[in-house]
Design a protein around this motif. Structure first.
Motif, short mmCIF file in Angstrom:
data_model
loop_
_atom_site.label_atom_id
_atom_site.label_comp_id
_atom_site.label_asym_id
_atom_site.label_seq_id
_atom_site.Cartn_x
_atom_site.Cartn_y
_atom_site.Cartn_z
N ILE A 208 -4.63 9.32 36.79
CA ILE A 208 -4.36 8.40 37.63
C ILE A 208 -3.22 7.86 37.19
O ILE A 208 -3.14 7.12 36.01
CB ILE A 208 -5.85 7.43 37.55
N ASP A 209 -2.40 7.58 37.97
CA ASP A 209 -0.74 6.86 37.59
C ASP A 209 -0.52 5.84 38.72
O ASP A 209 -0.18 6.19 40.04
CB ASP A 209 -0.01 8.01 37.74
N LEU A 210 -0.51 4.54 38.24
CA LEU A 210 -0.28 3.48 39.18
C LEU A 210 1.08 3.47 39.01
O LEU A 210 1.85 3.04 37.74
CB LEU A 210 -0.99 2.06 38.79
N VAL A 211 1.87 3.20 40.04
CA VAL A 211 3.51 3.32 40.21
C VAL A 211 3.97 4.64 40.03
O VAL A 211 5.24 4.89 40.49
CB VAL A 211 4.06 2.19 39.17
N ASN A 212 3.10 5.62 39.75
CA ASN A 212 3.59 7.03 39.68
C ASN A 212 4.82 7.19 38.52
O ASN A 212 5.87 7.90 38.79
CB ASN A 212 3.97 7.61 41.10
N THR A 225 1.72 -7.68 38.96
CA THR A 225 1.40 -7.25 40.25
C THR A 225 2.12 -5.74 40.58
O THR A 225 2.94 -5.50 39.88
CB THR A 225 2.01 -8.17 41.32
N GLY A 226 1.45 -5.04 41.51
CA GLY A 226 1.92 -3.87 41.83
C GLY A 226 0.68 -3.08 42.52
O GLY A 226 -0.32 -3.72 43.09
N PRO A 227 1.01 -1.69 42.89
CA PRO A 227 -0.29 -0.76 43.38
C PRO A 227 -1.46 -1.22 42.80
O PRO A 227 -1.71 -1.10 41.39
CB PRO A 227 0.41 0.52 43.38
N ASN A 228 -2.64 -1.30 43.49
CA ASN A 228 -3.91 -1.56 43.02
C ASN A 228 -3.89 -2.74 41.93
O ASN A 228 -4.78 -2.96 40.91
CB ASN A 228 -4.53 -0.28 42.43
N ASP A 229 -3.08 -3.70 42.14
CA ASP A 229 -2.68 -4.74 41.40
C ASP A 229 -2.59 -4.64 40.03
O ASP A 229 -2.60 -5.55 39.00
CB ASP A 229 -4.03 -5.92 41.52
N LEU A 230 -2.15 -3.27 39.76
CA LEU A 230 -2.01 -2.90 38.35
C LEU A 230 -3.11 -3.48 37.43
O LEU A 230 -2.91 -3.87 36.26
CB LEU A 230 -0.70 -3.27 37.78
N LEU A 231 -4.50 -3.11 37.79
CA LEU A 231 -5.35 -3.62 37.36
C LEU A 231 -5.59 -2.97 35.88
O LEU A 231 -5.33 -1.94 35.78
CB LEU A 231 -6.79 -3.06 37.96
N ASN A 232 -5.78 -3.65 34.74
CA ASN A 232 -5.92 -3.18 33.39
C ASN A 232 -7.25 -2.39 33.30
O ASN A 232 -8.08 -2.51 33.86
CB ASN A 232 -6.33 -4.66 32.32
#
Length: 337
Positions: A208-212, A225-232
């Motif tokens: 799973i890659d947030l921001v790819n 902030t960012g895609p899927n709120d860059l959830l930790n």
């Protein structure tokens, strides 16, 4: 520039058992295209070898079941016959909603399944992607890679990728990320996408890659902030199996006090953790429900099944409230005695 089967402004349409193949010219429409369509089924088709995408649901399309199609492969599901663009493409605004993509073989395309806004500023919402094989042949023994398995971007929000039992997607063999969320950090409209209980393994990029863009590190208080709120993602500190149960210890910081979250745990065979050290997650083995304390943090000691000695465990953070964001996979820990 038009695809093989193109339907617009229809209701309760059924597209069944066709071979929509070798259609269009570069930039053309999908092999099967439904636009502004309400209700219907796209079942049992072969949508492969098209210069555009295989199957496209565009505009204000709602309530379509896309099931048991071969997209990007030969009819027998054993060899690559990729589409020039994407396998299954959901594109439009927030009224592109309530569609279900399930039980398909989607391999050898550019992006396997993509949900995105084009041409609207707010992307599709409330769609479900379950029980698909993405990146392999039908026997699940040979890779037929997409560049990305599932891609949510450009304002796609509150969609569900995966589920329990047969609803879990098998996402493997793709050359890039298994699931990518967001096109860049400014893509804050891509949020609330729940990624749950899939089997994700042996992809060229992160599971799973947030921001790819590779690993997105945790930050204190999860203020980015960012895609899927860059959830930790969780931080796993140990995993041990005493012959009765496996216990995984760790903590998570999401920066919101009193929030209800779920830590989902996955196991990988020994030596198969991603080369980055983070994920992937081949088999879902359990979860634990947490409520964060002051400062938005929580520690956990989660009981999981025994019989995992030597295996590598990873985990995700998942919000159970709206928005239902899911994090990247954590770093792996090896189960010790």
């Amino acid at each position: 520039l038009y695809g093989g089967i193109r339907l617009r402004d229809t209701t309760n349409t059924r597209v069944l058992a066709n071979h929509a193949m070798f259609n269009g010219s570069p930039g053309g429409w999908p092999g099967i295209s439904l636009w502004d369509t309400t209700g219907g089924q796209v079942i049992g088709n072969v949508a492969s070898g098209n210069t555009g995408s295989g199957i496209g649901l565009g505009g204000n399309t709602t309530g379509i079941l896309v099931q048991d199609n071969r997209v990007g492969t030969t009819a027998d599901g054993l060899s690559a016959l990729g589409n020039g663009y994407d396998g299954i493409d959901l594109y439009g605004g927030a009224t592109n909603t309530g569609n279900t993509v399930t039980g398909n073989l989607v391999s050898a395309n550019r992006w396997g399944i993509i949900i995105w806004y084009y041409p609207n500023p707010v992307g599709p919402t409330g769609n479900t992607v379950t029980g698909n094989i993405i990146g392999l042949d039908i026997t699940q023994t040979s890779s037929l890679p997409n560049q990305i398995g599932v891609y949510l971007r450009d304002g796609a929000h509150d969609n569900i990728i995966g589920g329990s039992g047969p609803d879990a997607n098998i996402i493997s063999g793709n050359s890039g990320a298994g699931i990518a969320v967001g096109v860049d950090q400014a893509d804050t409209g891509t949020y609330g996408n729940t990624i749950i209980w899939n089997s994700i393994y042996d992809n060229g990029g992160l599971g799973i890659d947030l921001v790819n863009d590779g690993i997105t590190g945790n930050d204190v208080g999860d203020v980015d902030t960012g895609p899927n709120d860059l959830l930790n993602y969780p931080v796993l500190t140990s995993a041990s199996d005493n012959g009765i149960q496996t216990t995984v210890n760790g903590s998570v910081d999401i920066g919101i006090s009193g929030a209800t979250i779920v830590i989902d745990f996955y196991t990988n065979p020994a030596g198969t953790c991603d080369l980055s050290g983070y994920g992937e997650g081949r088999t879902h083995i359990g979860d634990t429900l947490l409520v964060t304390g002051g400062g938005g943090t929580a520690a956990f000691s989660a009981p999981l099944p025994t019989g995992l000695l030597g295996q590598e465990i990873t985990a995700t953070t998942r919000s159970v409230l709206v928005p239902g964001n899911t994090s990247e996979f954590s770093a792996c820990v090896t189960v010790s005695p």
